[in-house]
Motif scaffolding. Structure first.
Motif, mmCIF file in Angstrom:
data_model
loop_
_atom_site.group_PDB
_atom_site.id
_atom_site.type_symbol
_atom_site.label_atom_id
_atom_site.label_comp_id
_atom_site.label_asym_id
_atom_site.label_seq_id
_atom_site.Cartn_x
_atom_site.Cartn_y
_atom_site.Cartn_z
ATOM 1 N N UNK A 188 0.816 -1.212 0.000
ATOM 2 C CA UNK A 188 0.000 0.000 0.000
ATOM 3 C C UNK A 188 0.850 1.263 0.000
ATOM 4 N N UNK A 189 2.103 1.148 0.435
ATOM 5 C CA UNK A 189 2.985 2.312 0.490
ATOM 6 C C UNK A 189 3.682 2.582 -0.834
ATOM 7 N N UNK A 190 3.585 1.644 -1.776
ATOM 8 C CA UNK A 190 4.190 1.834 -3.097
ATOM 9 C C UNK A 190 3.229 2.649 -3.950
ATOM 10 N N UNK A 191 3.727 3.683 -4.586
ATOM 11 C CA UNK A 191 2.849 4.620 -5.275
ATOM 12 C C UNK A 191 2.501 4.263 -6.702
ATOM 13 N N UNK A 192 2.677 3.017 -7.114
ATOM 14 C CA UNK A 192 2.333 2.619 -8.475
ATOM 15 C C UNK A 192 1.995 1.142 -8.480
ATOM 16 N N UNK A 193 1.291 0.709 -9.527
ATOM 17 C CA UNK A 193 0.979 -0.705 -9.667
ATOM 18 C C UNK A 193 0.832 -1.115 -11.129
ATOM 19 N N UNK A 194 1.223 -0.210 -12.053
ATOM 20 C CA UNK A 194 1.177 -0.562 -13.466
ATOM 21 C C UNK A 194 2.360 0.077 -14.181
ATOM 22 N N UNK A 195 2.520 -0.258 -15.463
ATOM 23 C CA UNK A 195 3.668 0.227 -16.227
ATOM 24 C C UNK A 195 3.691 1.746 -16.328
ATOM 25 N N UNK A 196 2.522 2.345 -16.526
ATOM 26 C CA UNK A 196 2.461 3.799 -16.667
ATOM 27 C C UNK A 196 2.916 4.487 -15.380
ATOM 28 N N UNK A 197 2.477 3.967 -14.242
ATOM 29 C CA UNK A 197 2.881 4.552 -12.970
ATOM 30 C C UNK A 197 4.360 4.389 -12.712
ATOM 31 N N UNK A 198 4.889 3.240 -13.101
ATOM 32 C CA UNK A 198 6.316 2.979 -12.935
ATOM 33 C C UNK A 198 7.134 3.954 -13.774
ATOM 34 N N UNK A 199 6.721 4.165 -15.014
ATOM 35 C CA UNK A 199 7.432 5.084 -15.901
ATOM 36 C C UNK A 199 7.337 6.516 -15.387
ATOM 37 N N UNK A 200 6.152 6.912 -14.942
ATOM 38 C CA UNK A 200 5.958 8.280 -14.468
ATOM 39 C C UNK A 200 6.787 8.568 -13.222
ATOM 40 N N UNK A 201 6.952 7.573 -12.363
ATOM 41 C CA UNK A 201 7.714 7.777 -11.128
ATOM 42 C C UNK A 201 9.199 7.955 -11.402
ATOM 43 N N UNK A 202 9.688 7.389 -12.503
ATOM 44 C CA UNK A 202 11.115 7.463 -12.787
ATOM 45 C C UNK A 202 11.864 6.328 -12.116
ATOM 46 N N UNK A 203 13.058 6.054 -12.589
ATOM 47 C CA UNK A 203 13.799 4.895 -12.113
ATOM 48 C C UNK A 203 14.160 5.006 -10.632
ATOM 49 N N UNK A 204 14.787 6.093 -10.239
ATOM 50 C CA UNK A 204 15.248 6.194 -8.857
ATOM 51 C C UNK A 204 14.095 6.277 -7.873
ATOM 52 N N UNK A 205 13.063 7.042 -8.209
ATOM 53 C CA UNK A 205 11.914 7.139 -7.308
ATOM 54 C C UNK A 205 11.220 5.790 -7.163
ATOM 55 N N UNK A 206 11.113 5.041 -8.258
ATOM 56 C CA UNK A 206 10.491 3.719 -8.192
ATOM 57 C C UNK A 206 11.277 2.796 -7.274
ATOM 58 N N UNK A 207 12.598 2.801 -7.415
ATOM 59 C CA UNK A 207 13.429 1.939 -6.580
ATOM 60 C C UNK A 207 13.342 2.348 -5.111
ATOM 61 N N UNK A 208 13.294 3.648 -4.857
ATOM 62 C CA UNK A 208 13.174 4.119 -3.476
ATOM 63 C C UNK A 208 11.846 3.694 -2.860
ATOM 64 N N UNK A 209 10.777 3.725 -3.652
ATOM 65 C CA UNK A 209 9.477 3.307 -3.132
ATOM 66 C C UNK A 209 9.414 1.802 -2.902
ATOM 67 N N UNK A 210 10.149 1.044 -3.710
ATOM 68 C CA UNK A 210 10.131 -0.411 -3.579
ATOM 69 C C UNK A 210 11.008 -0.914 -2.439
ATOM 70 N N UNK A 211 11.970 -0.113 -2.006
ATOM 71 C CA UNK A 211 12.915 -0.572 -0.987
ATOM 72 C C UNK A 211 12.228 -1.060 0.290
ATOM 73 N N UNK A 212 11.257 -0.318 0.859
ATOM 74 C CA UNK A 212 10.588 -0.838 2.059
ATOM 75 C C UNK A 212 9.818 -2.127 1.797
ATOM 76 N N UNK A 213 9.290 -2.273 0.590
ATOM 77 C CA UNK A 213 8.576 -3.498 0.246
ATOM 78 C C UNK A 213 9.540 -4.682 0.213
ATOM 79 N N UNK A 214 10.722 -4.489 -0.382
ATOM 80 C CA UNK A 214 11.736 -5.542 -0.406
ATOM 81 C C UNK A 214 12.164 -5.892 1.020
#
Length: 317
Positions: A188-214
Motif C-alpha cells: 500500500x505504500x508503493x505509489x504505483x501498480x502498473x507500467x504507466x505509474x512505474x514510468x511516471x515515477x522514474x527509475x530512482x523514485x520507483x526503486x526508493x518506493x520499492x525498498x521498504x517493500x523488499x
C-alpha cells in the motif's frame, strides 16, 4: 488472473528474488559507498552491502558504469526499460503482485485462499516441496546452456530450498495471517501498480518506493526460517583469476544452514569492475532502447531549395 494465482506469484517472486540476491552477495566492504570499487571482490562486496541495506538505488549505481546508468534512467523515462527490476527473477510478476496486494479486501481474500489450500497441511507441503525439489534437480541436469559450475550451483540451490521448505512452517495459519498483513501494508505504500505509474515515477523514485517493500519481503522470509540478510552477511569472496579486463570470483555463503559456492565472472569497464552478465544484459537493453527511440523519431524535414520551396526527394533507381 485471479487473486489466488497472483498471490502465488507474489510469494514465488519474493522468495526467488530474495534468494538470488544472496547469490550475488559478499561481506561488507570498507570502500566508498558512492563509487564502484577498483577490485573485483570489493565490487561484489559493495553491491551486496547495498542490497543488505535495501538501498536499491545504490545497488543500481554500483551495477553499471555511470555513463550507462544515465542512459538507463533515460530509457526508463522513455518507457523502454524497467532495469534493474527486470534483472530480478520473475520480475515480470512484480506489478501483478503489487496489484493483487493492493486490491480492496486483499488481506481477507488471500487469507481465505491460504485456508483452503495450505492451512494445517504440513504433510502435504512437505511432500510437495520434496517433489518440486526432485523435479527441479532433474530439469537442471537435462537443461542445456549452463556451464558445469552454474549447473552445480543451481542444483545445490534447488536442493537447499526444497529442504528448507519441507521444514518451514508454511502451513501455519497465524504466521500466514501476519505475513499477509505485512505484505499488504507494504504494498500500500508503493505509489504505483502498473507500467504507466512505474514510468511516471522514474527509475530512482520507483526503486526508493520499492525498498521498504523488499525489506518486508525479507522479514517475512526470515519469519519462516529463511534468513536472507544472514546469508548476505555470511558470504566470503575469493579472487580466482584476472586476465586483462576479465576476472573470476568464487563466492561462498550459507543459506538455510547449508554452505553454498558459486563462481561469478566480472568485467572491467571505465576503470571499475561489474558483473559480466549485468553488463551484457544492460548493453542489449540499451541497444533496443536506442532502436526504439530512432524508430519513433519523426522523419527529417526536407531542406528548402534556393527558391524557398522544399526539395523533392529524388526517385530511387
Amino acid at each position: 488472473m485471479s487473486v489466488v494465482m497472483r498471490g502465488r506469484s507474489a510469494r514465488g517472486w519474493g522468495l526467488v528474488a530474495m534468494l538470488l540476491l544472496a547469490i550475488a552477495a559478499c561481506r561488507e566492504s570498507g570502500s566508498d559507498p558512492a563509487a564502484a570499487p577498483a577490485e573485483p571482490v570489493a565490487a561484489v562486496q559493495a553491491m551486496a552491502q547495498r542490497l543488505a541495506e535495501d538501498d536499491l538505488v545504490g545497488y543500481a549505481k554500483l551495477s553499471v558504469p555511470p555513463s550507462q546508468y544515465q542512459r538507463l534512467q533515460q530509457a526508463w523515462a522513455d518507457g523502454h526499460s524497467q532495469w534493474p527490476l527486470t534483472g530480478l527473477p520473475l520480475g515480470d510478476q512484480l506489478l501483478p503482485m503489487l496489484a493483487a496486494l493492493r486490491e480492496p479486501g486483499a488481506s481477507v481474500q488471500l487469507q481465505r485462499s491460504f485456508d483452503r489450500q495450505l492451512a494445517g497441511q504440513a504433510r502435504a507441503v512437505r511432500q510437495a516441496a520434496q517433489s518440486m525439489g526432485n523435479f527441479g534437480v532433474q530439469y537442471l541436469r537435462h537443461q542445456k546452456g549452463y556451464t558445469p559450475g552454474q549447473q552445480a550451483h543451481y542444483i545445490q540451490l534447488v536442493q537447499t530450498l526444497a529442504a528448507w521448505a519441507q521444514d518451514a512452517p508454511i502451513s501455519d495459519r497465524a504466521r500466514a495471517r501476519s505475513s499477509i498483513a505485512a505484505l499488504v501494508g507494504a504494498a500500500a505504500q508503493v505509489g504505483f501498480q502498473d507500467d504507466a505509474g512505474l514510468q511516471a515515477a522514474g527509475m530512482e523514485s520507483s526503486l526508493q518506493q520499492l525498498a521498504p517493500f523488499i525489506h518486508t519481503l525479507k522479514a517475512v522470509l526470515a519469519s519462516y526460517g529463511l534468513g536472507v540478510d544472514e546469508a548476505l552477511r555470511s558470504v566470503r569472496g575469493e579472487l580466482l583469476s584476472v586476465e586483462g579486463d576479465n576476472a573470476l570470483v568464487r563466492l561462498q555463503y550459507e543459506l538455510a544452514g547449508r554452505a553454498m559456492t558459486v563462481q561469478v565472472p566480472l568485467s572491467r569497464r571505465e576503470g571499475h569492475w561489474y558483473l559480466t552478465r549485468t553488463l551484457a544484459d544492460t548493453d542489449a537493453l540499451l541497444r533496443q532502447a536506442d532502436a526504439a527511440r530512432a524508430a519513433a523519431a519523426p522523419d527529417p524535414v526536407p531542406a528548402p531549395t534556393t527558391d524557398g520551396e522544399a526539395a523533392t526527394p529524388s526517385a530511387k533507381p
